[in-house]
Design a protein around this motif. Structure first.
Motif, PDB file in Angstrom:
ATOM      1  N   ILE A  26      73.218   6.107   2.648  1.00 26.08           N
ATOM      2  CA  ILE A  26      72.149   7.256   3.111  1.00 26.08           C
ATOM      3  C   ILE A  26      72.284   8.362   1.627  1.00 26.08           C
ATOM      4  CG2 ILE A  26      71.492   8.685   4.792  1.00 26.08           C
ATOM      5  CD1 ILE A  26      72.863   6.938   6.478  1.00 26.08           C
ATOM      6  N   VAL A  63      68.589  19.388  -2.308  1.00 19.16           N
ATOM      7  CA  VAL A  63      69.023  20.761  -2.139  1.00 19.16           C
ATOM      8  C   VAL A  63      70.398  20.901  -1.381  1.00 19.16           C
ATOM      9  CG1 VAL A  63      68.743  23.156  -1.219  1.00 19.16           C
ATOM     10  CG2 VAL A  63      66.682  21.920  -2.300  1.00 19.16           C
ATOM     11  N   ASN A  97      72.991  22.494   1.048  1.00 18.71           N
ATOM     12  CA  ASN A  97      73.359  23.331   1.991  1.00 18.71           C
ATOM     13  C   ASN A  97      74.646  23.852   2.164  1.00 18.71           C
ATOM     14  OD1 ASN A  97      72.885  25.088   4.192  1.00 18.71           O
ATOM     15  ND2 ASN A  97      73.497  23.260   5.762  1.00 18.71           N
ATOM     16  N   LYS A 153      63.171  18.012  -3.339  1.00 17.06           N
ATOM     17  CA  LYS A 153      64.558  18.318  -4.150  1.00 17.06           C
ATOM     18  C   LYS A 153      65.674  18.175  -3.248  1.00 17.06           C
ATOM     19  CE  LYS A 153      61.810  22.326  -5.284  1.00 17.06           C
ATOM     20  NZ  LYS A 153      61.386  23.400  -4.585  1.00 17.06           N
ATOM     21  N   ALA A 198      73.747  15.362  -0.594  1.00 14.03           N
ATOM     22  CA  ALA A 198      73.748  16.767  -0.510  1.00 14.03           C
ATOM     23  C   ALA A 198      74.696  17.242   0.540  1.00 14.03           C
ATOM     24  CB  ALA A 198      72.304  16.976  -0.114  1.00 14.03           C
ATOM     25  N   GLY A 199      74.781  16.546   1.639  1.00 19.35           N
ATOM     26  CA  GLY A 199      75.589  16.939   2.696  1.00 19.35           C
ATOM     27  C   GLY A 199      77.069  17.099   2.185  1.00 19.35           C
ATOM     28  N   ALA A 218      70.916  11.305   1.616  1.00 16.49           N
ATOM     29  CA  ALA A 218      71.136  12.615   2.260  1.00 16.49           C
ATOM     30  C   ALA A 218      72.494  13.095   2.249  1.00 16.49           C
ATOM     31  CB  ALA A 218      70.347  12.985   3.383  1.00 16.49           C
ATOM     32  N   MET A 219      73.216  12.069   2.228  1.00 21.48           N
ATOM     33  CA  MET A 219      74.697  12.511   2.433  1.00 21.48           C
ATOM     34  C   MET A 219      75.276  12.958   1.207  1.00 21.48           C
ATOM     35  SD  MET A 219      76.263   9.224   4.888  1.00 21.48           S
ATOM     36  CE  MET A 219      78.034   9.616   4.855  1.00 21.48           C
ATOM     37  N   LEU A 236      61.876  17.685   9.004  1.00 19.82           N
ATOM     38  CA  LEU A 236      62.345  17.016   7.654  1.00 19.82           C
ATOM     39  C   LEU A 236      63.820  16.510   7.734  1.00 19.82           C
ATOM     40  CD1 LEU A 236      61.035  19.321   4.861  1.00 19.82           C
ATOM     41  CD2 LEU A 236      60.795  16.778   5.137  1.00 19.82           C
ATOM     42  N   THR A 237      64.635  17.216   8.710  1.00 22.24           N
ATOM     43  CA  THR A 237      66.158  16.876   8.651  1.00 22.24           C
ATOM     44  C   THR A 237      66.264  15.396   9.306  1.00 22.24           C
ATOM     45  OG1 THR A 237      65.947  17.652  10.975  1.00 22.24           O
ATOM     46  CG2 THR A 237      66.979  18.937   9.106  1.00 22.24           C
ATOM     47  N   TRP A 238      65.158  14.719   9.827  1.00 15.28           N
ATOM     48  CA  TRP A 238      65.429  13.278  10.022  1.00 15.28           C
ATOM     49  C   TRP A 238      64.688  12.346   9.277  1.00 15.28           C
ATOM     50  CZ3 TRP A 238      61.350  10.866  12.262  1.00 15.28           C
ATOM     51  CH2 TRP A 238      60.248  11.898  12.868  1.00 15.28           C
ATOM     52  N   VAL A 239      64.345  12.720   7.898  1.00 17.44           N
ATOM     53  CA  VAL A 239      63.764  11.933   7.147  1.00 17.44           C
ATOM     54  C   VAL A 239      65.048  11.572   6.138  1.00 17.44           C
ATOM     55  CG1 VAL A 239      62.165  11.607   5.070  1.00 17.44           C
ATOM     56  CG2 VAL A 239      61.531  12.725   7.297  1.00 17.44           C
ATOM     57  N   CYS A 240      65.842  10.473   6.267  1.00 18.29           N
ATOM     58  CA  CYS A 240      66.727  10.046   5.282  1.00 18.29           C
ATOM     59  C   CYS A 240      66.269   8.972   4.584  1.00 18.29           C
ATOM     60  CB  CYS A 240      67.965   9.654   6.255  1.00 18.29           C
ATOM     61  SG  CYS A 240      68.570  10.941   7.096  1.00 18.29           S
ATOM     62  N   PRO A 269      77.280   8.232   8.979  1.00 18.92           N
ATOM     63  CA  PRO A 269      77.579   9.645   8.706  1.00 18.92           C
ATOM     64  C   PRO A 269      78.096  10.440  10.061  1.00 18.92           C
ATOM     65  CG  PRO A 269      75.155   9.222   9.087  1.00 18.92           C
ATOM     66  CD  PRO A 269      75.878   7.923   8.989  1.00 18.92           C
TER      67      PRO A 269
END
Lengths: 248, 444
Positions: free
Chosen positions: B297, B329, B331, B327, B302-303, B299-300, B8-12, B266
């Motif tokens: 992107i 989420v 981290n 979600k 949430a990062g 996901a950034m 899942l981590t590389w699904v951006c 990123p």
């Protein structure tokens, strides 16, 4: 009458068909045939480590990258994905801790069902150890996948959602898997289609993996698989920042 | 058996507004294939299978004959844009193939300065004067840029670009939005800003002719060369190459300041962001300036939020895809910054900027200063069409943690502060001043 119509609809909508006079083989038999077709139990048992390299892309999105993965007995794994425009994404397990690390998310330790699934998927030579991994394995029918008639095998792990596999009746090769990946983000159904089986050492390996998830398609083309390479002793050690999280 | 799992981590998710203008060149190949591709993709992959009740087949049947009779690439694009405008949503559009020329070309050609996009090194916004008239005003001037060297200052008003009145561009862009199916007025600032900035861009080596009103309201005409934009060139999928910059500095009043122009690259941006947060760890507050940042992107978001949240299982919001929900989420990172967090937004902040700001606001972790954001927050992806154009379409709906659909609404500031030309001429940044005052007051 209403019941009969409902039954008829169920039969029509059933995705799999098989003739009544053909009993389904036991799931263990199907998996044994797969092991045999891809090199045999003895060939698998000779393997202690696996190093795989390949290329990957988000189909039609212009995002490409490379994949390297390392595996060792009994359930150690480490993989590095380098994606253009995204950076490096690492995932691993030392057999006890499952983790991931990326430029975007930083280091993270997996827990709950996500951890269980990662450790299960990290199992080395899983087809020789299915009874340890899954509490039930059952052949539930026959389905046609891309023109190939396949046995559908449902494997239910000790914890978590079942994995489903499809084995080609004619070649005995695994051609499709369906799993549900769980993470803090939620549940993602992932369909994988395996093809282009070629020999790597004594074992026949699928070199093309087409995956579908979240409405998108991902392609992994395996370049090479090397068995029994001596790996550095610290290959599966937790990175320092992951280790720091385990201490907290 | 090999591992066939998808991490899942590389699904951006890409969620970026792309409104750059580009010169059109004749290109007529595969027009019907492209029309059908766009239509079928929206039918099959849009997050809402019902498309909000829109009769999509009727849209196809109405517009297909127009596509068949169109005789230029610009008409083709107009027909396809007409089709997708019926959705009334952001993050759906056509990116002209010409923008991919440098992306597709060989490395040797890519280094050719003459083919590289440049700018004059300023940022602008459309403000209103006391008579409620729109005025295009310089809000920042990049240090060392061509504009800075010629004396351009924040607060100067732009009257003409290459002989064309900017007022006309403002009127036509406003009219375009007013007539669009969405009529989402929250998008106006973003569209105006991107439209004017695209007019202020050109090939490196060429020059622009710009007429300003200076700080004393005297007309001044300058010939300003286009230079390579600040930042590093970043590439992500089929987004046109983009220069990405991130800057951080310590401000008076023991506050840290972080700004960046896109959520891209990123590997570099997240690293600089991490260093900045750690550097400011002992500051009373951090100001995160997302004004003018149109996203990138997803996901950034949430990062970055992870540096401000120390509790696990917190989330910024939820993505609603066609067949699953994800979600956003956070981290938690260590050491997370525990001081005050102020986020600056304006109408040109879109997409990932809104996801980050809206989520942290809902979690009561940040206070928002500035003006309402663009309300353009649908995570999307970009594919290439048979005719070579890029096609961006939304993959998911996004609902923030507070239950708010940001699309068409935007993130409302806690403290509304709009820039004025007068303040800019005085060297003041009103939203930043308000954020710093809040940090100072909280400290007391």
């Amino acid at each position: 009458m209403r019941t009969r119509v409902a039954l008829l609809l169920l039969v029509i909508s059933a995705p799999w068909v098989r003739s009544a006079d053909e009993p389904l083989p036991k799931a263990e038999v199907i998996i044994d045939r797969f092991v045999e077709a891809t090199g045999g139990k003895a060939a698998y048992q000779k393997c202690r480590t696996e190093v795989t390299t390949g290329a990957m892309e988000f189909v039609g999105k212009g995002i490409k990258g490379s994949v390297r993965s390392y595996k060792a007995e009994p359930n150690k794994t480490y993989s590095v994905t380098e994606l253009e425009g995204v950076g490096t994404i690492e995932e691993g397990s030392d057999g006890k801790v499952a983790w991931s690390r990326s430029a975007i998310q930083g280091p993270r330790i997996k827990s709950g069902e996500e951890k269980t699934t990662s450790l299960r998927l990290a199992t080395f030579n899983p087809d020789l150890r299915l009874r340890e991994i899954y509490k039930t394995i059952e052949c539930v029918g026959v389905e046609t996948i891309d023109g190939q008639v396949c046995y559908k095998v449902v494997m239910t792990p000790q914890e978590g959602s079942p994995d489903t596999r499809y084995y080609d009746k004619k070649t005995n090769l695994l051609v499709r898997t369906s799993i549900i990946l769980k993470s803090p983000m939620g549940e993602v159904p992932v369909e994988s289609y395996l093809s282009d089986y070629r020999k790597e050492g004594d074992i026949l390996v699928a070199h093309k993996l087409k995956q579908k998830a979240l409405g998108q398609e991902f392609l992994i083309l395996i370049d090479k698989v090397t068995w029994n390479r001596d790996l550095p002793k610290d290959r599966f050690d937790l990175p320092d920042d992951v280790k720091a999280l385990t201490a907290q | 058996m090999q591992s066939v799992t998808l991490g899942l981590t590389w699904v951006c998710f890409v969620s970026l507004i792309t409104l750059r203008a580009a010169p059109l060149q004749p290109q007529q190949r595969f027009k019907l294939e492209s029309f059908e591709y766009v239509w079928a993709t929206i039918r099959d992959k849009h997050w809402d299978p019902k498309l909000g009740g829109l009769n999509w087949q009727a849209v196809h049947d109405e517009l297909r004959p127009k596509m068949e009779t169109s005789d230029s690439i610009s008409q083709d694009r107009a027909v396809i844009n007409e089709m997708i405008r019926r959705l009334g949503q952001s993050h759906v559009g056509i990116i002209p193939a010409e923008l991919y020329n440098d992306l597709d070309s060989a490395p040797a050609a890519a280094t050719d300065q003459s083919s590289e996009d440049g700018n004059i090194g300023i940022d602008v916004r459309v403000l209103t004067d006391s008579g409620n008239r729109a005025q295009v005003v310089v809000t920042t001037v990049d240090e060392g840029s061509a504009a800075a060297k010629l004396g351009v200052r924040p607060g100067w008003q732009i009257l003409k670009i290459n002989g064309k009145e900017v007022a006309t561009l403002v009127e036509s862009t406003t009219e375009l939005l007013r007539n669009s199916p969405s009529r989402s007025i929250t998008l106006l600032d973003l569209m105006l800003t991107r439209a004017i900035l695209s007019k202020l861009s050109g090939h490196v080596g060429d020059r622009s002719q710009i007429e300003f009103l200076d700080s004393e309201n005297k007309p001044i005409e300058l010939e300003i060369p286009y230079r390579t934009p600040k930042g590093a060139k970043a590439r992500f999928g089929y987004l046109p190459n983009t220069h990405v910059w991130i800057e951080q500095r310590k401000l008076a009043g023991n506050a840290g300041y972080i700004a960046f122009n896109f959520f891209l690259d990123p590997a570099r941006v997240m690293s600089v962001f991490e260093d900045a947060v750690k550097t400011f760890n002992r500051c009373d507050g951090i100001v995160l300036d997302l004004r003018g940042n149109p996203g990138g992107i997803g996901a950034m978001a949430a990062g970055m939020a992870g540096w401000f949240i120390d509790k696990p299982e917190q989330r910024l919001g939820t993505l609603y895809l066609r067949d699953t929900n994800l979600k956003f989420v956070v981290n938690p990172r260590r050491p997370a910054y525990r001081g005050l967090l102020a986020i600056l937004l304006d109408g040109a902040s879109g997409s990932t900027s809104e996801i980050l700001a809206g989520g942290l606001k809902d979690l009561k972790r940040a206070r928002i200063f500035g003006t309402r954001s663009a309300g353009a927050a649908l995570p999307s992806v970009i594919e290439r069409l048979p005719n070579g154009d890029g096609f961006q379409y939304p993959l998911a709906n996004y609902i923030s943690e507070g239950g708010q659909a940001l699309e068409g609404t935007g993130v409302l500031p806690d403290v509304e502060v709009a820039p004025t030309r007068q303040a800019l001429l005085q060297g003041r940044d009103l939203a930043l001043d308000a954020a710093l005052s809040w940090i100072k007051a909280q400290k007391k």
